[in-house]
Design a protein around this motif. Structure first.
Motif, PDB file in Angstrom:
ATOM      1  N   SER A 299       0.841  -1.206   0.000  1.00  0.00           N
ATOM      2  CA  SER A 299       0.000   0.000   0.000  1.00  0.00           C
ATOM      3  C   SER A 299       0.870   1.247   0.000  1.00  0.00           C
ATOM      4  O   SER A 299       0.530   2.256  -0.636  1.00  0.00           O
ATOM      5  CB  SER A 299      -0.922   0.013   1.225  1.00  0.00           C
ATOM      6  OG  SER A 299      -1.929  -0.960   1.119  1.00  0.00           O
ATOM      7  N   LEU A 300       1.988   1.197   0.707  1.00  0.00           N
ATOM      8  CA  LEU A 300       2.901   2.331   0.745  1.00  0.00           C
ATOM      9  C   LEU A 300       3.489   2.587  -0.643  1.00  0.00           C
ATOM     10  O   LEU A 300       3.646   3.743  -1.060  1.00  0.00           O
ATOM     11  CB  LEU A 300       4.018   2.079   1.758  1.00  0.00           C
ATOM     12  CG  LEU A 300       5.035   3.207   1.952  1.00  0.00           C
ATOM     13  CD1 LEU A 300       4.336   4.490   2.397  1.00  0.00           C
ATOM     14  CD2 LEU A 300       6.094   2.803   2.966  1.00  0.00           C
ATOM     15  N   GLU A 301       3.808   1.532  -1.374  1.00  0.00           N
ATOM     16  CA  GLU A 301       4.304   1.690  -2.744  1.00  0.00           C
ATOM     17  C   GLU A 301       3.246   2.357  -3.614  1.00  0.00           C
ATOM     18  O   GLU A 301       3.556   3.230  -4.430  1.00  0.00           O
ATOM     19  CB  GLU A 301       4.689   0.329  -3.329  1.00  0.00           C
ATOM     20  CG  GLU A 301       5.968  -0.253  -2.768  1.00  0.00           C
ATOM     21  CD  GLU A 301       6.427  -1.471  -3.540  1.00  0.00           C
ATOM     22  OE1 GLU A 301       5.935  -1.676  -4.683  1.00  0.00           O
ATOM     23  OE2 GLU A 301       7.266  -2.218  -3.029  1.00  0.00           O
ATOM     24  N   ASN A 302       1.989   1.926  -3.452  1.00  0.00           N
ATOM     25  CA  ASN A 302       0.906   2.536  -4.218  1.00  0.00           C
ATOM     26  C   ASN A 302       0.738   4.010  -3.863  1.00  0.00           C
ATOM     27  O   ASN A 302       0.464   4.844  -4.725  1.00  0.00           O
ATOM     28  CB  ASN A 302      -0.410   1.787  -3.974  1.00  0.00           C
ATOM     29  CG  ASN A 302      -0.535   0.538  -4.817  1.00  0.00           C
ATOM     30  OD1 ASN A 302       0.166   0.393  -5.821  1.00  0.00           O
ATOM     31  ND2 ASN A 302      -1.416  -0.358  -4.434  1.00  0.00           N
ATOM     32  N   ALA A 303       0.880   4.321  -2.576  1.00  0.00           N
ATOM     33  CA  ALA A 303       0.737   5.714  -2.135  1.00  0.00           C
ATOM     34  C   ALA A 303       1.815   6.590  -2.754  1.00  0.00           C
ATOM     35  O   ALA A 303       1.551   7.730  -3.164  1.00  0.00           O
ATOM     36  CB  ALA A 303       0.785   5.786  -0.615  1.00  0.00           C
ATOM     37  N   LYS A 304       3.044   6.084  -2.824  1.00  0.00           N
ATOM     38  CA  LYS A 304       4.138   6.841  -3.439  1.00  0.00           C
ATOM     39  C   LYS A 304       3.882   7.044  -4.931  1.00  0.00           C
ATOM     40  O   LYS A 304       4.170   8.121  -5.488  1.00  0.00           O
ATOM     41  CB  LYS A 304       5.459   6.109  -3.218  1.00  0.00           C
ATOM     42  CG  LYS A 304       5.945   6.117  -1.777  1.00  0.00           C
ATOM     43  CD  LYS A 304       7.253   5.362  -1.632  1.00  0.00           C
ATOM     44  CE  LYS A 304       7.757   5.408  -0.188  1.00  0.00           C
ATOM     45  NZ  LYS A 304       9.014   4.615  -0.029  1.00  0.00           N
ATOM     46  N   LEU A 305       3.339   6.018  -5.581  1.00  0.00           N
ATOM     47  CA  LEU A 305       3.006   6.135  -6.995  1.00  0.00           C
ATOM     48  C   LEU A 305       1.901   7.170  -7.199  1.00  0.00           C
ATOM     49  O   LEU A 305       1.959   7.987  -8.131  1.00  0.00           O
ATOM     50  CB  LEU A 305       2.562   4.769  -7.541  1.00  0.00           C
ATOM     51  CG  LEU A 305       2.243   4.694  -9.036  1.00  0.00           C
ATOM     52  CD1 LEU A 305       3.483   4.999  -9.868  1.00  0.00           C
ATOM     53  CD2 LEU A 305       1.695   3.310  -9.391  1.00  0.00           C
ATOM     54  N   ALA A 306       0.911   7.153  -6.323  1.00  0.00           N
ATOM     55  CA  ALA A 306      -0.187   8.125  -6.416  1.00  0.00           C
ATOM     56  C   ALA A 306       0.336   9.552  -6.258  1.00  0.00           C
ATOM     57  O   ALA A 306      -0.120  10.470  -6.952  1.00  0.00           O
ATOM     58  CB  ALA A 306      -1.238   7.826  -5.351  1.00  0.00           C
ATOM     59  N   LYS A 307       1.301   9.749  -5.359  1.00  0.00           N
ATOM     60  CA  LYS A 307       1.870  11.081  -5.164  1.00  0.00           C
ATOM     61  C   LYS A 307       2.579  11.563  -6.425  1.00  0.00           C
ATOM     62  O   LYS A 307       2.489  12.744  -6.797  1.00  0.00           O
ATOM     63  CB  LYS A 307       2.843  11.092  -3.990  1.00  0.00           C
ATOM     64  CG  LYS A 307       3.394  12.496  -3.685  1.00  0.00           C
ATOM     65  CD  LYS A 307       4.397  12.495  -2.560  1.00  0.00           C
ATOM     66  CE  LYS A 307       4.875  13.920  -2.267  1.00  0.00           C
ATOM     67  NZ  LYS A 307       5.435  14.610  -3.456  1.00  0.00           N
ATOM     68  N   SER A 308       3.275  10.661  -7.098  1.00  0.00           N
ATOM     69  CA  SER A 308       3.943  11.031  -8.346  1.00  0.00           C
ATOM     70  C   SER A 308       2.921  11.499  -9.384  1.00  0.00           C
ATOM     71  O   SER A 308       3.155  12.471 -10.109  1.00  0.00           O
ATOM     72  CB  SER A 308       4.736   9.841  -8.900  1.00  0.00           C
ATOM     73  OG  SER A 308       5.768   9.460  -8.015  1.00  0.00           O
ATOM     74  N   GLY A 309       1.792  10.803  -9.455  1.00  0.00           N
ATOM     75  CA  GLY A 309       0.729  11.199 -10.376  1.00  0.00           C
ATOM     76  C   GLY A 309       0.159  12.557 -10.018  1.00  0.00           C
ATOM     77  O   GLY A 309      -0.085  13.399 -10.897  1.00  0.00           O
ATOM     78  N   ALA A 310      -0.060  12.781  -8.725  1.00  0.00           N
ATOM     79  CA  ALA A 310      -0.584  14.076  -8.274  1.00  0.00           C
ATOM     80  C   ALA A 310       0.390  15.201  -8.592  1.00  0.00           C
ATOM     81  O   ALA A 310      -0.017  16.301  -8.993  1.00  0.00           O
ATOM     82  CB  ALA A 310      -0.872  14.026  -6.776  1.00  0.00           C
TER      83      ALA A 310
END
Length: 338
Positions: A299-310
């Motif tokens: 989930s932490l990996e997904n959160a970091k990926l989401a931040k890159s998108g944002a």
């Protein structure tokens, strides 16, 4: 509904989110409808498109009645209808089923957070319609033999109770791990399927985006989805639980920009958010500590990926701001200055 019953923050947020998602879906579904040739799959996509456009009309009416600004969302400028075919028909029906799952989870949450009867009625109807879409897509996949079906285990002949704390363990490499239970198996396989869809979407979006930073973001998303799917598959194989073949949900070799980069990154952010929710649910339902720990870590990996998108969306001013509370302190200070 009495006019003095104002929308709550939850209702405003839910209506805004629903509008953004439906406007995005309408763009993708309109493009799919132009190219799909399978006579069994096309009616399902048509039903989904009709739902999205009808929802947008109803939401605009609600916004107008409440003197609520209508979100910009997505429109004709976000899809090139003349671009070559990007998806296989099989991908389209798998996409319908997956997005049906995402929609049902979203709408059930919107219903539970809404107080006004008319808003609850709208979201309840949307939930029923999205459930119908999911059922239609599931039936077509089963009829065509392309459904990714959850693994089989033996039906229990008796009930039992946990008699040791060891049932919850799994992190100690020196102790034997108990076999996966049915709840854990179901979540592991579901997350294999969702990551498979995400991986294919990332490939399609990477090869058609003209921006390198968006291409890199999508390729990173593909690698994350591939990695996560392998981790979940390996967990199942450790207990000799075979993962049924994933449907051939391929994409074409088109490199022509099909959807706007704004839509691409928004869509991927939506799927990442859905994945984080899936992992949180799976972690809470999994009683083996090693599995729950895996979900938390991923989930932490997904959160970091989401931040890159944002970050990409903010940089290009693509990130439409959700409605929010007023800064009362700023209002007061500004008043003093005037």
């Amino acid at each position: 509904m009495p006019k003095n019953v104002h929308l709550t923050s939850a209702e405003i947020g839910s209506l805004w989110t629903a509008y953004m998602n439906d406007s995005m879906s309408a763009c993708i579904l309109r493009f799919m409808l132009k190219h799909i040739s399978d006579p069994d799959i096309k009616p399902v996509v048509q039903y989904a498109y009709d739902l999205a456009t009808d929802h947008l009309k109803q939401l605009r009416t609600i916004f107008e009645n409440e003197s609520h600004a209508i979100p910009n969302g997505f429109g004709e400028q976000d899809v090139d209808m003349n671009a070559p075919w990007l998806f296989t028909d099989t991908f389209c029906i798998s996409y319908m089923r997956h997005m049906g799952k995402v929609g049902m989870l979203s709408y059930s949450g919107f219903v539970s957070m809404s107080d006004r009867e008319d808003i609850r009625t709208y979201f309840s109807q949307a939930l029923t319609e999205t459930n119908n879409l999911y059922n239609q897509a599931s039936n077509i996949e089963l009829e065509k033999g392309i459904a990714g079906r959850h693994p089989y285990i033996e039906v229990p002949k008796s009930t039992d109770y946990v008699d040791s704390k060891a049932y919850m363990s799994g992190l100690n490499p020196l102790s034997d791990q108990r076999p996966l239970n049915a709840v854990e198996i179901s979540h592991l396989y579901m997350n294999v399927l969702t990551n498979s869809i995400g991986m294919k979407l990332c490939i399609a979006f990477a090869q058609t985006s003209p921006r390198k930073e968006v291409q890199d973001f999508m390729l990173r998303g593909k690698d994350v989805s591939k990695k996560h799917a392998k981790i979940f598959t390996d967990k199942l194989l450790e207990d000799d639980i075979e993962v049924s073949s994933i449907p051939d949900v391929g994409v074409s070799d088109s490199t022509t920009p099909t959807f706007s980069d704004k839509l691409l990154v928004f869509h991927m952010s939506l799927l990442i958010s859905s994945g984080v929710g899936n992992y949180a649910t799976a972690a809470a339902a999994s009683q083996r500590s090693d599995i729950a720990t895996d979900y938390e870590r991923l989930s932490l990996e997904n959160a970091k990926l989401a931040k890159s998108g944002a970050d990409i969306m903010i940089k290009h001013q693509w990130l439409e701001q959700p409605p929010g509370a007023k800064n009362r302190e700023k209002l007061a200070k500004d008043k003093d200055k005037s």
